[in-house]
Design an enzyme around this catalytic site. Structure first.
Site, PDB file in Angstrom:
ATOM      1  N   GLY A  10       0.825  -1.218   0.000  1.00 42.79           N
ATOM      2  CA  GLY A  10       0.000   0.000   0.000  1.00 42.79           C
ATOM      3  C   GLY A  10       0.855   1.262   0.000  1.00 42.79           C
TER       4      GLY A  10
ATOM      5  N   ASP B 297       9.058  -7.416   5.343  1.00 44.28           N
ATOM      6  CA  ASP B 297       7.872  -8.003   5.985  1.00 44.28           C
ATOM      7  C   ASP B 297       8.130  -9.492   6.229  1.00 44.28           C
ATOM      8  OD1 ASP B 297       4.577  -6.923   5.958  1.00 44.28           O
ATOM      9  OD2 ASP B 297       5.076  -8.965   6.547  1.00 44.28           O
TER      10      ASP B 297
ATOM     11  N   ILE C 272      12.108  -7.214  11.241  1.00 38.43           N
ATOM     12  CA  ILE C 272      12.829  -5.946  11.273  1.00 38.43           C
ATOM     13  C   ILE C 272      13.876  -5.965  12.379  1.00 38.43           C
ATOM     14  CG2 ILE C 272      12.486  -3.505  11.874  1.00 38.43           C
ATOM     15  CD1 ILE C 272       9.741  -3.881  10.270  1.00 38.43           C
ATOM     16  N   GLU C 273      13.503  -6.540  13.530  1.00 34.89           N
ATOM     17  CA  GLU C 273      14.447  -6.567  14.650  1.00 34.89           C
ATOM     18  C   GLU C 273      15.597  -7.540  14.392  1.00 34.89           C
ATOM     19  OE1 GLU C 273      11.325  -7.446  14.520  1.00 34.89           O
ATOM     20  OE2 GLU C 273      10.722  -8.915  16.025  1.00 34.89           O
TER      21      GLU C 273
ATOM     22  N   SER D  37       3.930   0.983   8.468  1.00 28.56           N
ATOM     23  CA  SER D  37       2.681   0.721   9.192  1.00 28.56           C
ATOM     24  C   SER D  37       2.934  -0.407  10.183  1.00 28.56           C
ATOM     25  CB  SER D  37       1.565   0.257   8.267  1.00 28.56           C
ATOM     26  OG  SER D  37       1.703   0.740   6.973  1.00 28.56           O
TER      27      SER D  37
ATOM     28  N   CYS E  56      -0.961  -3.012  14.332  1.00 28.28           N
ATOM     29  CA  CYS E  56      -1.844  -2.107  15.063  1.00 28.28           C
ATOM     30  C   CYS E  56      -2.550  -2.787  16.236  1.00 28.28           C
ATOM     31  CB  CYS E  56      -2.868  -1.528  14.104  1.00 28.28           C
ATOM     32  SG  CYS E  56      -3.744  -2.792  13.185  1.00 28.28           S
TER      33      CYS E  56
ATOM     34  N   SER F 164      -4.257  -3.348   5.106  1.00 26.93           N
ATOM     35  CA  SER F 164      -3.610  -2.345   4.272  1.00 26.93           C
ATOM     36  C   SER F 164      -4.192  -0.953   4.526  1.00 26.93           C
ATOM     37  CB  SER F 164      -3.725  -2.765   2.801  1.00 26.93           C
ATOM     38  OG  SER F 164      -2.886  -1.962   1.996  1.00 26.93           O
TER      39      SER F 164
END
Ligand SMILES: C[S@@+](CC[C@H](N)C(=O)[O-])C[C@H]1O[C@@H](n2cnc3c(N)ncnc32)[C@H](O)[C@@H]1O
Ligand SMILES: *[C@@H]1O[C@H](CO)[C@@H](O)[C@H](O)[C@H]1NC(C)=O
Ligand SMILES: *[C@@H]1O[C@H](CO)[C@@H](O)[C@H](O)[C@H]1NC(C)=O
Ligand SMILES: *[C@@H]1O[C@H](CO)[C@@H](O)[C@H](O)[C@H]1NC(C)=O
Length: 402
Positions: free
Chosen positions: A22, A41, A64-65, A83, A86, A387
């Protein structure tokens, strides 16, 4: 002699939590001269969809870590688009915030930022409403201030752009000082786009351009809209379907706002095989009263979340395809009916789910976006629910860079 034009180098963009891309589409829609140098991702299904649509972008299929500072430095990026998950922040969840293990990677990014060889000039973050009051947000702001960024926070929904879908989201734009935003407020979360003129300009120049409201006029009147019935009485009176007069009035004023596009502008022309989208009778009976039902000439729909097509409650609107059948009539004295009678009534509405393509249309995904064949319907809904609205983010990227 004129100097030949030297093309300005492309901005190097790092897309974190890239999902189905997105942010990448929003970057394209912003018309900024930029390239995505890496998309990160862990979700292999999302990565497959990403690769299918952006075959030339380098995907890092890892956490990512799990990436080192060196790896980040080598990418030499000027902008981060991200993003983060959430779930730790949603208002309906447990709101475990920074104690939720899913926030770990975000905290890692915050720790990483001051130690980068070259801090990025721009950062854009998207999250749910609820993030703005989280500890994670406070840590983000502290980090940005100590790394000398200017920033502005927003709570925005695509409805602000005339798109008939509610998707209220938190956004943060940050810019390395001495640059600053002309619309910066320091303390306030903005609930509008800052400048109407620049908003128009983005629409005109971007592939994510939406139809003008005038395009709807030729399509006739509102007779099929779900909230067309005559309204009188006290606001808290329950009319039908557990909805009070206040609810219905609100929907009515949304549907009567001609600066909003109609749902029909986002629908597929004809479904090759509509059968997967019709709602099974058992679910209909059980959830009829809480479904958010919209007709093709409505100018509203509720937020599509990742459980759409799977769970019924609060995951997104369903479409009434029988345009000549009024909701109010079907739900009249509904409680007094037997199950069979209820089903007969409900069947008249010919309710179906929005298809993934239709949700993608509402999100602003361009026509060339596609899912690889092997991605199941459930997975498609899930990925789209995670997204974002591309029009909204494209506008924000433009505001950030200009
Ligand atoms: C809210 S979605 C982002 C969706 C994306 N913006 C899009 O348009 O599809 C969050 C994404 O973060 C990914 N994710 C979650 N934790 C991660 C981690 N620690 N490292 C990398 N990716 C992660 C998930 O797989 C998911 O695709
Ligand atoms: C109609 O929608 C536009 C765009 O979201 C909004 O700015 C405007 O206030 C709405 N008008 C009414 C009367 O609700
Ligand atoms: C508009 O609605 C009226 C009734 O409300 C109907 O008689 C008329 O045929 C409709 N016009 C179009 C173009 O659909
Ligand atoms: C719908 O909007 C029009 C023009 O904005 C207005 O004149 C009319 O009263 C509205 N109708 C209702 C029922 O709100």
């Amino acid at each position: 002699m004129m100097e030949p034009d030297i093309p300005s180098p492309l901005l190097r963009v790092l897309e974190l939590y890239s999902g189905i891309g997105g942010m990448h589409y929003a970057l394209k829609g912003s018309c900024i001269a930029a390239e995505v140098v890496a998309a990160v991702d862990i979700n292999t299904v999302a990565n497959e969809v990403y690769k299918c649509n952006f075959p030339n972008t380098c995907i890092y299929p890892k956490t990512i870590e799990g990436m080192t500072v060196d790896e980040f430095n080598k990418l030499n990026f000027d902008m981060i688009l991200m993003s983060p998950p959430c779930q730790p922040f949603t208002r309906l969840g447990a709101q475990k915030d920074i104690l939720d293990s899913r926030t770990k990677s975000f905290l890692y990014i915050l720790a990483l930022l001051p130690s980068l060889a070259k801090p990025p000039k721009y950062i854009l973050l998207e999250n749910v409403k609820g993030f703005e009051t989280s500890v994670a947000r406070d840590k983000l702001i502290q980090t940005l201030e100590s790394c000398r960024y200017s920033y502005q926070e927003f709570l925005l929904s695509p409805t602000l752009l005339g798109i008939p879908n509610s998707r209220l989201r938190y956004f943060l734009l940050a810019k390395l000082q001495p640059d600053a935003f002309c619309f910066q407020t320091f303390t306030q979360v903005l609930e509008q786009f800052p400048d109407h003129d620049s908003v128009e300009a983005t629409n005109a120049s971007s592939f994510t351009q939406t139809l003008s409201a005038d395009d709807n006029k030729k399509k006739g009147n509102n007779s099929d809209c779900c909230t067309n019935e005559i309204i009188s009485g006290r606001d808290e009176t329950v009319l039908y379907k557990l909805e009070t007069l206040r609810h219905v009035k609100r929907k009515h004023s949304q549907d009567n706002n001609s600066s909003m596009q109609m749902i029909q502008d986002f629908l597929e022309e004809e479904l090759e095989d509509p059968s997967p989208y019709f709602i099974p009778p058992k679910s209909l009976l059980r959830y009829a009263l809480i479904l958010d039902i919209v007709g093709q000439t409505c100018r509203r729909s509720v937020c599509f979340t990742k459980g759409y097509g799977c769970y019924m409650e609060g995951t997104g609107s369903v479409l009434k395809t029988a345009s000549d059948v009024e909701l109010a009539l079907v739900f009249q004295s509904f409680e007094t009916l037997s199950e069979d009678e209820k089903l007969t009534q409900l069947a008249k509405l010919k309710l179906r789910y929005f298809t993934p393509r239709e949700i993608a249309n509402l999100h602003g995904f361009p026509p060339e976006f596609s899912f690889p064949e092997e991605i199941s319907l459930k997975q498609r809904y899930r990925l789209l629910g995670n997204s974002l609205n591309i029009h909204v983010v494209a506008k924000l990227i433009k505001l950030m860079v200009e």
